[in-house]
Design a protein around this motif. Structure first.
Motif, PDB file in Angstrom:
ATOM      1  N   UNK A  79     -43.349   3.151  22.363  1.00 12.47           N
ATOM      2  CA  UNK A  79     -41.964   3.568  22.641  1.00 12.47           C
ATOM      3  C   UNK A  79     -41.173   2.374  23.186  1.00 12.47           C
ATOM      4  N   UNK A  80     -41.819   1.602  24.086  1.00 13.25           N
ATOM      5  CA  UNK A  80     -41.156   0.429  24.677  1.00 13.25           C
ATOM      6  C   UNK A  80     -40.917  -0.634  23.602  1.00 13.25           C
ATOM      7  N   UNK A  81     -41.948  -0.936  22.818  1.00 11.81           N
ATOM      8  CA  UNK A  81     -41.832  -1.989  21.800  1.00 11.81           C
ATOM      9  C   UNK A  81     -40.868  -1.609  20.678  1.00 11.81           C
ATOM     10  N   UNK A  82     -40.720  -0.310  20.462  1.00 11.43           N
ATOM     11  CA  UNK A  82     -39.814   0.146  19.394  1.00 11.43           C
ATOM     12  C   UNK A  82     -38.367   0.179  19.815  1.00 11.43           C
ATOM     13  N   UNK A  83     -38.069  -0.360  20.997  1.00 12.06           N
ATOM     14  CA  UNK A  83     -36.679  -0.408  21.502  1.00 12.06           C
ATOM     15  C   UNK A  83     -36.036   0.979  21.576  1.00 12.06           C
ATOM     16  N   UNK A  84     -36.861   1.958  21.889  1.00  8.76           N
ATOM     17  CA  UNK A  84     -36.365   3.341  21.958  1.00  8.76           C
ATOM     18  C   UNK A  84     -35.712   3.628  23.309  1.00  8.76           C
ATOM     19  N   UNK A  85     -36.194   2.956  24.360  1.00  5.12           N
ATOM     20  CA  UNK A  85     -35.705   3.265  25.716  1.00  5.12           C
ATOM     21  C   UNK A  85     -34.199   3.034  25.894  1.00  5.12           C
ATOM     22  N   UNK A  86     -33.652   1.877  25.481  1.00  2.63           N
ATOM     23  CA  UNK A  86     -32.201   1.683  25.656  1.00  2.63           C
ATOM     24  C   UNK A  86     -31.370   2.775  24.962  1.00  2.63           C
ATOM     25  N   UNK A  87     -31.863   3.184  23.797  1.00  2.00           N
ATOM     26  CA  UNK A  87     -31.202   4.254  23.034  1.00  2.00           C
ATOM     27  C   UNK A  87     -31.179   5.549  23.838  1.00  2.00           C
ATOM     28  N   UNK A  88     -32.320   5.866  24.445  1.00  2.00           N
ATOM     29  CA  UNK A  88     -32.435   7.080  25.263  1.00  2.00           C
ATOM     30  C   UNK A  88     -31.515   7.021  26.475  1.00  2.00           C
ATOM     31  N   UNK A  89     -31.513   5.862  27.137  1.00  2.00           N
ATOM     32  CA  UNK A  89     -30.702   5.709  28.352  1.00  2.00           C
ATOM     33  C   UNK A  89     -29.215   5.853  28.019  1.00  2.00           C
ATOM     34  N   UNK A  90     -28.811   5.252  26.919  1.00  2.00           N
ATOM     35  CA  UNK A  90     -27.411   5.359  26.493  1.00  2.00           C
ATOM     36  C   UNK A  90     -27.049   6.826  26.239  1.00  2.00           C
ATOM     37  N   UNK A  91     -27.913   7.513  25.509  1.00  2.00           N
ATOM     38  CA  UNK A  91     -27.643   8.916  25.152  1.00  2.00           C
ATOM     39  C   UNK A  91     -27.722   9.833  26.365  1.00  2.00           C
ATOM     40  N   UNK A  92     -28.524   9.438  27.341  1.00  2.00           N
ATOM     41  CA  UNK A  92     -28.723  10.254  28.550  1.00  2.00           C
ATOM     42  C   UNK A  92     -27.399  10.489  29.275  1.00  2.00           C
ATOM     43  N   UNK A  93     -26.547   9.483  29.251  1.00  3.34           N
ATOM     44  CA  UNK A  93     -25.263   9.597  29.953  1.00  3.34           C
ATOM     45  C   UNK A  93     -24.231  10.380  29.131  1.00  3.34           C
ATOM     46  N   UNK A  94     -24.456  10.463  27.809  1.00  2.00           N
ATOM     47  CA  UNK A  94     -23.421  11.011  26.934  1.00  2.00           C
ATOM     48  C   UNK A  94     -23.700  12.449  26.477  1.00  2.00           C
ATOM     49  N   UNK A  95     -24.968  12.797  26.366  1.00  2.19           N
ATOM     50  CA  UNK A  95     -25.329  14.021  25.638  1.00  2.19           C
ATOM     51  C   UNK A  95     -25.327  15.273  26.516  1.00  2.19           C
ATOM     52  N   UNK A  96     -25.687  16.408  25.877  1.00  2.35           N
ATOM     53  CA  UNK A  96     -25.711  17.695  26.588  1.00  2.35           C
ATOM     54  C   UNK A  96     -26.969  17.841  27.433  1.00  2.35           C
ATOM     55  N   UNK A  97     -27.049  18.939  28.170  1.00  2.63           N
ATOM     56  CA  UNK A  97     -28.141  19.122  29.139  1.00  2.63           C
ATOM     57  C   UNK A  97     -29.513  19.200  28.473  1.00  2.63           C
ATOM     58  N   UNK A  98     -29.588  19.740  27.275  1.00  3.91           N
ATOM     59  CA  UNK A  98     -30.883  19.858  26.594  1.00  3.91           C
ATOM     60  C   UNK A  98     -31.422  18.467  26.248  1.00  3.91           C
ATOM     61  N   UNK A  99     -30.514  17.612  25.744  1.00  4.60           N
ATOM     62  CA  UNK A  99     -30.941  16.256  25.414  1.00  4.60           C
ATOM     63  C   UNK A  99     -31.307  15.484  26.678  1.00  4.60           C
ATOM     64  N   UNK A 100     -30.518  15.663  27.740  1.00  3.67           N
ATOM     65  CA  UNK A 100     -30.794  14.958  29.003  1.00  3.67           C
ATOM     66  C   UNK A 100     -32.202  15.278  29.507  1.00  3.67           C
TER      67      UNK A 100
END
Length: 509
Positions: A79-100
């Motif tokens: 997950x770390x090597x696939x550069x997935x974390x920055x994507x998650x963090x960005x979406x965490x601030x923007x998305x709905x409660x289910x995604x959060x």
């Protein structure tokens, strides 16, 4: 191709994506499927779906990634090597409660495995976003964020400090005041994980006003919450006298003693741990626990449970007894010695036996009265056999040996000492003979008994280096008796008598 057909294609594609992420998320719940999913390259297939236009697909993709990363560290590394974390963090601030909730779950699943993976979560800027989530309207989002922060803080002081620096402590303290029990549990656990590493971190948690709130929750009916509350107070109290006193000042006594009778075994264990972490600091804090009835209550608790649940209580008795002879006597009066002797004999685990040996050594080391209280329970032979057993761990052998020496050096109760003349190795025997050399010169009854029981004969058989301390002890014992008695019991004396018979010329008339 008509517009309708085009829409059907898009619907089918959306349906296929939905089915795919749902199936992966479901398969990822079963350990036997994980390796197959990994070999099929599922991580790379899930990544683009985190940015899908359909929210439910995004959420389910995050959930599937979280379940995979949660299972083992190499998947978390992927997950770390696939550069997935920055994507998650960005979406965490923007998305709905289910995604959060799903995104926070992935961050927790990655961060829990190792300090390196937790640092990767920190490096992608997740902490600030997680702290914002602690203030979310939805309790589930708060809970997911608190859990992720706790998993990061748990590893070491540096990561814990990063959590503090992100401003997590005040909102976590607010979370423990929320009505939802699950949120309270996770928030208390995260604060406990933050406080555990250093006095400075614990002080930061205390400065946020957490102790008063924790003290109020000690009697909460929820067993899992009580476990976490007691653990958090322990993590604070363990660091220093000042912090322990602050916990005591929150009036946790005698309330916390009711937890020692709880139906939940881990509530009992954590309550004992908390009392131990307070008692270890000073004689005054130990005396406060004695005065509150804490020692007697812990002894009863030790008697009502088995195994590792007993361990903090056993250690508490050792800490209390180590402070002073009066506190050690309080343990004796509360019938702590028979209970510790029982643990020494019946517990199968060496580390629990070692703790019991350590505690008994601290109780018996103060005065002859203390040593006798331990000796009359027939504990010394058990300690000796544990010390001499090749099956005992090195730690158990060391603690048994030290306990024996501590007790023997004060013990004047000769019936307990005498078996050691026959069984003890030389390094222990020296202390046993030393005690006889102290007692016999002042006790005529003991001197007679020492002869009739065979003790004097056994002492004459001991081979000591000339001029050694052991030889001095033997000489002191021999000086307590007429020379002919000592000669009579010395090895070879019967042969000398027989030679005299052989050479004796009878008188004739």
């Amino acid at each position: 191709m008509s517009q309708r057909q085009v829409l059907q294609v898009f619907e089918q594609y959306q349906k296929a994506r939905t089915q795919f992420v749902q199936m992966v998320a479901e398969l990822a719940t079963r350990p036997q499927n994980i390796e197959t999913l990994q070999n099929a390259g599922v991580m790379a297939l899930l990544r683009p779906l985190l940015l899908d236009v359909v929210p439910t697909i995004q959420q389910t993709a995050a959930l599937a990634l979280g379940r995979l990363a949660n299972y083992k560290d190499d998947l978390a590394e992927a997950v770390v090597k696939g550069d997935i974390l920055p994507q998650l963090v960005y979406s965490l601030a923007e998305q709905n409660r289910f995604y959060k909730k799903a995104a926070a779950f992935v961050l927790r699943a990655v961060g829990k495995h190792s300090p390196q993976l937790a640092q990767a979560v920190v490096d992608c800027g997740a902490l600030d976003t997680l702290v914002i989530c602690l203030e979310d309207f939805d309790p589930g989002v708060k809970e997911a964020a608190a859990w992720a922060l706790g998993c990061i803080a748990r590893h070491n002081a540096e990561l814990s400090q990063a959590v503090v620096d992100a401003g997590a402590v005040p909102p976590l303290v607010l979370c423990i005041q929320e009505p939802e029990i699950a949120l309270k549990r996770i928030a208390v656990s995260a604060l406990s994980d933050t406080a555990t590493h250093s006095p400075e971190l614990a002080q930061t948690v205390v400065d946020a006003g957490v102790i008063a709130h924790l003290a109020q929750m000690i009697l909460n009916p929820d067993a899992k919450l009580k476990r976490q509350v007691l653990s958090a107070l322990s993590q604070i109290a363990k660091h220093s006298v000042d912090l322990a006193e602050m916990v005591v000042e929150a009036e946790i006594f005698p309330v916390v003693l009711t937890c020692l009778k709880d139906k939940d075994e881990y509530v009992k264990k954590n309550a004992c741990t908390l009392i131990r972490e307070i008692a270890k600091h000073t004689p005054e804090l130990s005396q406060l626990i004695v005065n509150a009835g804490g020692v007697a209550a812990v002894i009863d608790c030790i008697g009502s449970c088995k195994g590792n649940i007993r361990l903090p209580g056993i250690m508490l008795l050792g800490y209390v007894a180590a402070h002073s002879e009066n506190l050690a006597m309080a343990v004796i009066i509360s019938k702590g010695v028979p209970q510790l002797s029982l643990c020494l004999s019946e517990e199968p685990e060496d580390h629990i036996k070692a703790a019991a040996a350590w505690a008994l050594g601290h109780i018996g080391r103060h005065t002859p009265e203390h040593a006798r209280a331990v000796a009359v329970t027939n504990t010394l032979p058990v300690l000796l056999s544990l010390y001499m057993s090749t099956e005992s761990s090195e730690d158990l052998q060391m603690k048994s040996k030290k306990a024996i020496k501590n007790i023997l050096q004060k013990c004047t109760y000769l019936p307990a000492l005498e078996p050691f003349l026959y069984d003890a190795p030389p390094n222990i025997l020296k202390h046993v003979v030393g005690q006889f050399s102290k007692v016999l010169p002042h006790d005529s009854k003991a001197r007679r008994l020492f002869v009739t029981s065979g003790g004097l004969k056994k002492v004459q058989e001991i081979k000591a280096e000339p001029g050694s301390l052991l030889q001095e002890y033997i000489n002191s014992i021999n000086n307590c008796y007429p020379e002919e008695i000592v000669r009579y019991y010395s090895p070879g004396y019967s042969e000398t008598l027989l030679q005299r018979v052989d050479s004796y010329q009878p008188l004739t008339n």
